[in-house]
Design a protein around this motif. Structure first.
Motif, PDB file in Angstrom:
ATOM      1  N   SER A  44      34.014  21.211 -29.853  1.00  0.00           N
ATOM      2  CA  SER A  44      35.073  21.369 -30.845  1.00  0.00           C
ATOM      3  C   SER A  44      35.249  20.082 -31.634  1.00  0.00           C
ATOM      4  N   GLY A  47      32.331  19.646 -33.866  1.00  0.00           N
ATOM      5  CA  GLY A  47      32.438  20.547 -35.010  1.00  0.00           C
ATOM      6  C   GLY A  47      33.377  20.001 -36.064  1.00  0.00           C
ATOM      7  N   HIS A  48      34.508  19.455 -35.605  1.00  0.00           N
ATOM      8  CA  HIS A  48      35.436  18.835 -36.545  1.00  0.00           C
ATOM      9  C   HIS A  48      34.804  17.619 -37.215  1.00  0.00           C
ATOM     10  N   THR A  51      32.519  18.739 -39.972  1.00  0.00           N
ATOM     11  CA  THR A  51      33.264  19.060 -41.189  1.00  0.00           C
ATOM     12  C   THR A  51      33.832  17.795 -41.819  1.00  0.00           C
ATOM     13  N   LEU A  93      37.644  23.752 -42.544  1.00  0.00           N
ATOM     14  CA  LEU A  93      38.292  23.352 -41.300  1.00  0.00           C
ATOM     15  C   LEU A  93      39.041  24.518 -40.673  1.00  0.00           C
ATOM     16  N   ILE A  96      36.504  26.627 -38.870  1.00  0.00           N
ATOM     17  CA  ILE A  96      36.100  25.972 -37.621  1.00  0.00           C
ATOM     18  C   ILE A  96      37.162  26.170 -36.546  1.00  0.00           C
ATOM     19  N   TYR A  99      36.955  29.625 -35.136  1.00  0.00           N
ATOM     20  CA  TYR A  99      35.778  29.760 -34.270  1.00  0.00           C
ATOM     21  C   TYR A  99      36.043  29.165 -32.891  1.00  0.00           C
ATOM     22  N   ILE A 100      36.690  27.999 -32.853  1.00  0.00           N
ATOM     23  CA  ILE A 100      36.967  27.353 -31.571  1.00  0.00           C
ATOM     24  C   ILE A 100      37.891  28.213 -30.721  1.00  0.00           C
ATOM     25  N   GLU A 153      41.363  15.914 -41.650  1.00  0.00           N
ATOM     26  CA  GLU A 153      40.107  16.128 -40.937  1.00  0.00           C
ATOM     27  C   GLU A 153      39.936  15.075 -39.838  1.00  0.00           C
TER      28      GLU A 153
END
Length: 295
Positions: A44, A47-48, A51, A93, A96, A99-100, A153
Motif C-alpha cells: 500500500s 503504491g502510494h 502515485t 490516489l 489506489i 484498491y487497497i 500524496e
C-alpha cells in the motif's frame, strides 16, 4: 502575473523537484521489498509512493506549463493546467485507496505470510524520505491545489510508513498477520476523504463554479447596496486557478454613476477577487457601457 506570484511559482518548482528526486530514488527499493516481504501495508505504501512519483512529476510539469504567458489561444494563460494536474492526481490516489481496501478485505479472508524484517527496514527508510519531502512541500500547499495534491500524496505515504513500522513490530511480537491488511485498510481510509475533498475542489474550478468559501448571495447583496445601483444581474464569479478569482456583472445605474466603480472595486478586494468586469447599463437608456477593473 505579479512578482510575488513568480517567486512563489519558482519556489514551488524547486520544492517539487527536490521531492521528486527523493521519492523517485526510493520508489524502486520499496516496490521490490513490498513483493519480497509479502506485506500489503508495505505494498500500500509502495503504491502510494508510485502515485507520488507520477503526481510530483505531473505537478512539476503543470507548474512549468502554467508559467507560460497568455497567447492568442489561451487568453487567460495556462495557469489552469495546475488545477487539471491536481484533479488527475486526486483521481489516481482515490483509485489506489479503493484498491487497497478491496485487497485488504481479500487478505483478511485468505491470510498471507509476512516477512517483517525487510518490511521494517524499508518502512523506516521510507518514513525518512517522506518526512523530508513533506517538509519541502508544506509551505506551498496552502495556496495551490496543485501543491496541495502533491503534499497530500506525500502525507499519505508518511502515515503509511508509520503504519508499516507499527505493523511489522506488532506482527513480530504477536504473530498476528491480520494486522497487516487492517493497517493497509486504515491508510486507505485516511487518504480517501481528503483525496475526495481535493478532487471536488479541483473539479469545481474546472467547471468554473463559485470559489469555495465565497458567499455569492452576500456578494450580490453588497453590490446591490452600492448607492446608485438599481439592479444587479448576470453576476458570475469563477476561478482561473487556485486563489485567482474573476467576476463579471451587469449593473443598472442612473445617468450619473459616479462612485459605482470605486465601490464595487472595494467590495471585490474584500472577496479576494482580482479581475472584475462591470457592464454599467443606464436605467433610462437601452445602451450599455463596459468598465474593466483590476483591484
Amino acid at each position: 502575473m505579479s512578482e510575488s506570484h513568480n517567486h512563489g511559482r519558482q519556489a514551488n518548482a524547486r520544492q517539487l523537484t527536490a521531492a521528486l528526486a527523493l521519492t523517485g530514488s526510493f520508489l524502486v527499493v520499496e516496490v521490490i521489498y513490498a513483493f519480497i516481504s509479502g506485506s500489503l501495508a508495505l505494498l500500500s505504501d509502495a503504491g502510494h509512493m508510485l502515485t507520488d512519483v507520477m503526481a510530483l512529476a505531473l505537478s512539476l510539469l503543470a507548474l512549468r506549463i502554467g508559467a507560460r504567458a497568455a497567447d492568442r489561444k489561451r487568453t487567460f494563460g495556462y495557469r489552469r493546467a495546475e488545477v487539471l494536474a491536481a484533479a488527475v492526481n486526486a483521481g489516481a490516489l482515490f483509485a489506489i485507496g479503493l484498491y487497497i481496501l478491496v485487497e485488504a478485505y481479500r487478505r483478511l479472508q485468505e491470510p498471507v505470510d509476512v516477512q517483517t524484517t525487510p518490511m521494517l527496514i524499508v518502512a523506516v527508510l521510507g518514513l525518512i524520505v517522506n518526512i523530508i519531502s513533506a517538509r519541502l512541500l508544506v509551505r506551498g500547499s496552502g495556496d495551490s491545489l496543485n501543491m496541495k495534491s502533491a503534499y497530500l500524496e506525500v502525507m499519505g505515504d508518511l502515515l503509511g510508513s508509520v503504519a508499516v513500522i507499527v505493523g511489522a513490530l506488532s506482527i513480530r511480537l504477536t504473530g498476528w498477520t491480520w494486522l497487516d491488511p487492517v493497517l493497509g485498510a486504515l491508510i486507505g481510509l485516511w487518504v480517501l476523504p481528503r483525496t475526495w475533498a481535493l478532487l471536488r475542489a479541483s473539479v469545481n474550478v474546472l467547471l468554473e463554479g463559485v470559489p469555495e468559501g465565497l458567499d455569492l448571495d452576500a456578494l450580490r447583496s453588497e453590490i446591490a447596496g452600492v448607492p446608485g445601483v438599481t439592479e444587479v444581474h448576470d453576476l458570475h464569479v469563477w476561478s482561473v486557478t487556485t486563489g485567482e478569482h474573476n467576476l463579471t456583472v451587469h449593473l443598472v445605474v442612473p445617468t450619473s454613476r459616479m462612485g459605482v466603480q470605486d465601490a464595487v472595486e472595494l467590495i471585490a478586494e474584500r472577496y479576494s477577487i482580482e479581475h472584475v468586469t462591470l457592464q454599467l447599463e443606464e436605467a433610462n437608456r437601452h445602451g450599455a457601457h463596459a468598465a474593466h477593473l483590476h483591484p
